[in-house]
Design a protein around this motif. Structure first.
Motif, PDB file in Angstrom:
ATOM      1  N   SER A 184      -8.398 -57.505   6.975  1.00 25.83           N
ATOM      2  CA  SER A 184      -7.465 -56.398   7.238  1.00 25.83           C
ATOM      3  C   SER A 184      -6.185 -56.904   7.880  1.00 25.83           C
ATOM      4  O   SER A 184      -5.097 -56.380   7.629  1.00 25.83           O
ATOM      5  CB  SER A 184      -8.116 -55.344   8.126  1.00 25.83           C
ATOM      6  N   GLN A 192      -7.987 -49.598   4.926  1.00 25.00           N
ATOM      7  CA  GLN A 192      -9.419 -49.482   5.205  1.00 25.00           C
ATOM      8  C   GLN A 192      -9.687 -48.184   5.976  1.00 25.00           C
ATOM      9  O   GLN A 192     -10.673 -47.499   5.728  1.00 25.00           O
ATOM     10  CB  GLN A 192      -9.882 -50.693   6.030  1.00 25.00           C
ATOM     11  N   ASP A 203      -7.874 -52.440   0.640  1.00 19.37           N
ATOM     12  CA  ASP A 203      -8.714 -52.932   1.731  1.00 19.37           C
ATOM     13  C   ASP A 203      -9.975 -52.084   1.838  1.00 19.37           C
ATOM     14  O   ASP A 203      -9.951 -50.978   2.374  1.00 19.37           O
ATOM     15  CB  ASP A 203      -7.919 -52.909   3.050  1.00 19.37           C
ATOM     16  N   GLU A 204     -11.033 -52.601   1.315  1.00 21.34           N
ATOM     17  CA  GLU A 204     -12.342 -51.930   1.337  1.00 21.34           C
ATOM     18  C   GLU A 204     -12.262 -50.494   0.844  1.00 21.34           C
ATOM     19  O   GLU A 204     -12.828 -49.582   1.438  1.00 21.34           O
ATOM     20  CB  GLU A 204     -12.952 -51.979   2.744  1.00 21.34           C
TER      21      GLU A 204
HETATM   22 MG    MG Z   1     -11.124 -54.926   7.618  1.00 19.03          MG
END
Ligand code: MG
Ligand code: ATP
Lengths: 249, 377
Positions: free
Chosen positions: A41, A85, A170-171
């Motif tokens: 991140s 995220q 991000d995820e």
């Molecule tokens: Mg992360």
């Protein structure tokens, strides 16, 4: 598209990224996998231009330009998009208003004509439908009270509306149910184009079944410790990070 | 001298004595803690300020407007005159140093459709008496010119059963002005006072609103915004007294301070003994745009009844850095992103104003004020 060389980044005086090198060519999709706290991140925030991340060494070139000196909004206008995220809740700003403001701000910055309210509505509706984002969500305050999965879908809806050149996810898969995962992957795949690139951060090989990467990088303690083709994700899943990190050491 | 003139002279003399004895309020008096008037203006400037002048462009149908400096005044005005005021020293000043006053009346059962606009065009002291008889309703839009040195107004409001008064008060930015207002209202059964205040700051600006919910079903709805820049100040102080049971009050105040400005909200709610099933809600929030700006929020509850609902909250903060980054990462320039967040912060307080046109006027004033509040010093 993106060329990161020997990037060192400190947060609050503590070095998090410790010499990260990575390049992504036009048209490619790269995946980054790595244990919690490895700096995934952090990398995504640095690319998007968040404050508080001090670049102590190295360089980041985006389409040949130094990305690090650009303001976040400038990066966005130039086509950098980060699906976060943890998307931020913004009370009092409706999702639709936000989308319109952001789209037109980007267009203005690029010297393009703004899209009127009707045009934005049409565009957003079309993209929302494909991602199964209900109309009602667009009327609510941005991300406020959205479920984890809804927030992620809204991030991808934004990507679909803004059509970025470099999308960093991000995820985006975490928190999505199986059907939503497929829809989101379809949405992401629809963005694939010879003049675009993607950086997909994930913990799960499953997403990479749908969004097939050209390269997979393993990030550990702020460095890429291993790289490979899409089969590396399978190896990671089978053997776990600890083993791979040990091998690399 | 008529007996009325004698009464008036007597009332003014008494108020003058009280003012002389008590002097200007200052920060060691709790209600004036954040608005030190004694430090801002001299007592002589106050006593010499004379009477305000209003511009009243249009009297809507159903409303009676009266100049109280005339020799004869009707019974309804006499019945209420001077009886509704509180104990504040600035009310004494308003009574002592102004001549006459303005009285408004809406007779029983009359709904005044058009808003009544009162624009203050000359500073000084003023008195306003508002009487809404049973079932009457009125929207009052009060604005002030920016150029007045001192304005001190005392409002006495009597709302009969089922009467509704909507009082919208918009104070423009006036860096050198001192502006004080005291509203005292008594609400009978099922009466409603809606006060919507917007203050864009002056050297010292303070509005104190004292409402007594005297009959079951009476309701107070207060909301307000302040957008302050430079070295300006705005203080809204409220005291809502639930004197009867089954009464309701809601308050929603949003204060934005930039530069070295200071915003204040003090709100006291008293629920009297036996005033069961009263419901009071109070929210005050402050947004600081600069490191040297200051906001003070002081909600207070005094409850003497057992069966009541009270909800109150107060919070002060800066613009949220994460929200700002989120918006900017989507291409929204910093200035525009800040604006969007400030608008979002203020929106619910302004949304309390029912009339769309009046809401839009407040928004326009907010936009203009924000330009200054966002500028550095
Ligand atoms: Mg992360
Ligand atoms: N503001 C901060 N101050 C101090 N340390 C921080 C800060 N932000 C991140 N870190 C630290 O940096 C490291 C990397 O965090 P980062 O969020 O990049 O990890 P990640 O790889 O994304 O992890 P995850 O898989 O859990 O999302 C962590 O040890 C984290 O605690």
């Amino acid at each position: 598209m993106l060329e990161i060389k020997n990037l060192h980044v400190a947060v609050g005086g503590q070095e998090i990224l410790k010499g990260l090198t990575l390049s992504i060519a036009d048209g490619e999709v790269h995946a980054i996998m790595g244990p919690n706290g490895s700096g995934k991140s952090t990398l995504s925030y640095v690319l998007a231009g968040r404050e508080g991340y001090e670049i102590t060494q190295g360089s980041v070139l985006y389409r040949g330009q130094d990305l690090t000196t650009m303001a976040p909004e400038e990066r966005a206008a130039q086509g950098v998009f980060l699906a976060m995220q943890y998307p931020v809740e913004i009370p009092g700003v409706t999702t639709m208003t936000f989308l319109k403001t952001a789209l037109n701000a980007q267009r203005r910055a690029r010297g393009e004509k703004e899209v009127d309210a009707v045009g934005v509505l049409k565009l957003v509706r079309e993209k929302a439908k494909a991602l199964n984002v209900p109309e009602e969500m667009l009327k609510r305050a941005l991300n406020v009270g959205f479920s984890g999965g809804e927030k992620k879908r809204l991030e991808i809806l934004q990507a679909a509306v803004f059509q970025p050149s470099l999308a960093i996810l991000d995820e985006t898969d975490s928190g999505l149910d199986i059907d939503a995962l497929k829809l989101v992957a379809q949405g992401v795949n629809a963005l694939r184009a010879p003049d675009r690139a993607m950086l997909v951060i994930t913990h799960y090989q499953r997403l990479l079944n749908y969004i097939v990467p050209d390269r997979v990088h393993v990030l550990s303690a702020g460095r890429i410790i291993k790289e490979g083709g899409k089969e590396l994700a399978l190896e990671l899943e089978a053997r776990g990070y600890a083993q791979i990190i040990k091998d690399a050491a | 001298m008529t007996s009325l003139a004698m009464l008036r002279a007597d009332e003014r003399a008494k108020a003058g004595e009280a003012f002389a004895a008590r002097g200007l309020p200052h920060r060691r008096i709790e209600e004036w803690k954040y608005s030190d008037l004694r430090n801002t203006i001299g007592a002589n400037d106050v006593s010499a300020a004379g009477s305000v002048a209003w511009s009243l462009p249009h009297t809507p149908q159903g409303l009676e407007v009266l100049d109280l400096s005339q020799d004869e005044i009707p019974g309804w005005a006499r019945a209420h005159w001077g009886k509704l005021r509180g104990q504040g020293v600035m009310e004494d000043a308003a009574i002592a140093f102004s001549t006459g006053g303005l009285a408004l009346r809406v007779p029983k059962g009359t709904a005044v459709r058009e808003p009544f606009h009162m624009n203050l065009i000359a500073g000084g002291h003023g008195r306003v008496l508002i009487v809404l008889e049973e079932g009457a309703s009125l929207t009052l839009v009060e604005t002030h010119d920016a150029s007045q040195a001192l304005v001190n107004i005392e409002y006495e409001i009597a709302l009969g059963a089922n009467a509704t008064l909507q009082h919208i008060r918009r104070m423009p930015n006036a860096a050198d002005a001192v502006r004080v207002g005291t509203v005292s209202a008594t609400l009978a059964k099922s009466a409603c006072y809606r006060g919507h205040f917007a203050d864009f700051g002056s050297k010292l600006s303070r509005l104190e609103t004292n409402l007594t919910l005297d009959g079951a079903g009476a309701e107070a709805k207060l909301s307000g915004v302040a957008v302050l820049a430079g070295k300006t100040h705005a203080d809204v102080t409220t005291h809502i007294k639930h004197a009867a049971g089954d009464t309701a009050s809601t308050q929603l105040f949003k204060l934005v301070a930039g530069g070295q400005a200071r915003g204040v909200y003090q709100g006291r709610i008293t629920v009297a003994e036996g005033a069961n099933k009263s419901d009071s809600r109070q929210t005050a929030k402050g947004l600081l745009l600069g490191e040297r700006a200051e906001i003070d929020l002081k909600p207070e509850l005094e409850i003497f009844a057992d069966d009541v609902k009270c909800a109150h909250g107060a919070a002060i903060g800066d613009l949220d850095a994460e929200s700002l980054f989120y918006l900017r990462s989507r291409g929204i320039p910093e200035r525009e992103a800040r604006d969007l967040l400030i608008h979002a912060f203020l929106a619910d307080a302004i949304a309390e104003i029912e009339d769309e046109g009046l809401r839009a006027e407040i928004w326009r004033a907010v936009e203009a004020a924000l330009v200054y509040a966002e500028a550095a010093p």
